[in-house]
Design an enzyme around this catalytic site. Sequence first.
Site, PDB file in Angstrom:
ATOM      1  N   GLN A   1     -17.228 102.137  59.843  1.00 29.41           N
ATOM      2  CA  GLN A   1     -16.271 102.448  60.913  1.00 29.41           C
ATOM      3  C   GLN A   1     -16.909 103.399  61.919  1.00 29.41           C
ATOM      4  O   GLN A   1     -17.458 104.440  61.551  1.00 29.41           O
ATOM      5  CB  GLN A   1     -14.989 103.077  60.375  1.00 29.41           C
ATOM      6  CG  GLN A   1     -13.944 103.225  61.480  1.00 29.41           C
ATOM      7  CD  GLN A   1     -12.660 103.891  61.029  1.00 29.41           C
ATOM      8  OE1 GLN A   1     -12.649 105.059  60.694  1.00 29.41           O
ATOM      9  NE2 GLN A   1     -11.563 103.128  61.034  1.00 29.41           N
TER      10      GLN A   1
ATOM     11  N   CYS B   1      -6.952 106.798  64.822  1.00 29.21           N
ATOM     12  CA  CYS B   1      -6.932 108.175  64.330  1.00 29.21           C
ATOM     13  C   CYS B   1      -6.275 109.086  65.361  1.00 29.21           C
ATOM     14  O   CYS B   1      -6.746 109.174  66.497  1.00 29.21           O
ATOM     15  CB  CYS B   1      -8.349 108.652  64.017  1.00 29.21           C
ATOM     16  SG  CYS B   1      -8.387 110.331  63.344  1.00 29.21           S
TER      17      CYS B   1
END
Length: 625
Positions: free
Chosen positions: A225, A255
């Site tokens: 990621q 996020c």
Amino acid sequence: MTLPYFLLPLCCFAAGVDAFFNEAVVRRQPSASAFGPKTFRLRRRRYSAPRPVVTAIDGEGVIGPLQSTVAGRESVRIREQGAPDPRRELFSVAPMMGHTNRHYMTYFRSLSERAHLYTEMIPAGQIARAYRRARAELGIGSRSSQDEGGALVDEECDPREVVEVVSLLLEVEGTRARRGGDDCAGRDPGSGSAYDPSNTLTELLRMPCLLGSDGVAGAGPVVLQLGGRDPRTLSLAAAVGAAIGYDEINLNCGCPSDAVAVSGEGSGCGQGSGVALMREPELVSRIVDGMGRAVRGVDEEMRTVGGNNLAKATCKVTVKHRLGVADASFYDAKADRLQGDDESFSSCRDFVRAITASGVVSKVIVHARLGILGWGQGLDDSSGSTRLAKHGAGPKSKARVKAKKASRLRTKLNRSVPPLRPQAVEAVAAEFPGLEVVTNGGMNSLEDVRDRVWGDSGCSISGGMVGRAVINHPCAFATADDLWDDREDRDLAISSSQLIPTNIPTRGQVLREYSTYCSSEERRVVSLGASAGQLDLLRRSLVAAPFHLFTGEEGSDAYQRRIRKLASRKLGKGGGGGAAAILEAASMELSPAALDKCVNVHVPWKDVKTHEFAARSGRMQRIIK
């Protein structure tokens, strides 16, 4: 010669008993200590062929293994059921900063071989800087090339150059492994004269080498990621990840932490990363298109060059995001809970349509909540992280600790205040039938994952991603590999496990296997010139991985307290020794029954004894919230 009729049942019974004991896996009982003399290497399960299913010819139900020996050969037949694609993300462990590092992923592979594992988010700028440093050390000059349309390709993302640099790095890594890591000549290019894990490609991207070196058939993919917002930097980082051997490259668009969404200097992500990218779907579309071109170029180059033992199937580009994004100054949580899923579905659908229009993205992971930006601006100065970076405040300074606490609180609020809307994710999956949609959020057990994936309402969902629940109670997900068995085989697989012994490891075996890895990892970094402080950090990171292995078992609390106490001591100053020694000492606090218990047998989370304690951060806490 024809046997008398009355001897046929006896012969059938004898044949069944012989087959039973031939297929049984004889397991030596481990000793009371997890590190006693009766240690042996953990035997891995292999999934090269589908599980055979014994069914009746007339189709009136399933006949078990012992019943089939009594029924006779004429009454049963063996048929092979096609299992789901092993690359399908039926179950995955969510990327979590500070948790899903390569040590934790190596440990979790002992519990599940098929689970899709995500690295913690790595800033693309950090990978790009390490790549440039390694390229300079290797003396490889950057060059340019042209794509199919004749346009000039970014010289840093030239597939030939990326493959050449990574191949040389892996060659150095292999040379050091063959020599046992005893000489300094095997140090990673770009690391300088000292061990520097934050700026070394083989430290940042060593995961596929560790998890793929044993050649386990059917092992689940490993996903890198990336965080960032600069298309060029992300394309270069994706190319490097594909060349290293990652199965997928995932872009973080979900996020809500200030460290990502509103990051300061030195983070490597840039302002406006994470969930803030959902406000700019056109930019995300350009980013994934560039990442896709870079990954395809690397794949083609690796196929052309050949001989790369890490070359796999074509690397995929995926995106992890939320249902949408909102500003905290205008967000009304009460009103949001009262309204339906239409608004969340519309915003998520529009974002998914924009980023998948080019066909590069074939899978999205959707956290079934909104992402709220700017929450709790009064908790600390929003520019505090920038000032701390400028003035060089230490990691334990009051200002930095205050900023971290505020950031953790905002992240926690984003996990609890916005309502969970799994139906909106299901609607998105139904809207895009050709797209693989994985749901994330609100699943605390493997039963929740099964219901979301195989349930009537979740038939469009491809799989489920679980985060903190896997950290808090990993053994509750030790049977995740069964999700890849044929759905019609599930009842038989459960009943057969009670009749035929399997090679499911015990908790003591998993701990011993992981301790061996800890010892080899510490020896490796010592040979690279790691300082005492770096060894302390590595040791704490290593022992944190199996911290929750014995959740709910007798002696678990004492085991965790012992790990925390020994890991807090400094090496060379009365410290508790290496990571393996700490785990061995902590295992003495456990009962023999806990060590000998198979990982697939666990106490339900609702029955686990919990304690009220002050909310603190860190990997070694009883409950990760």
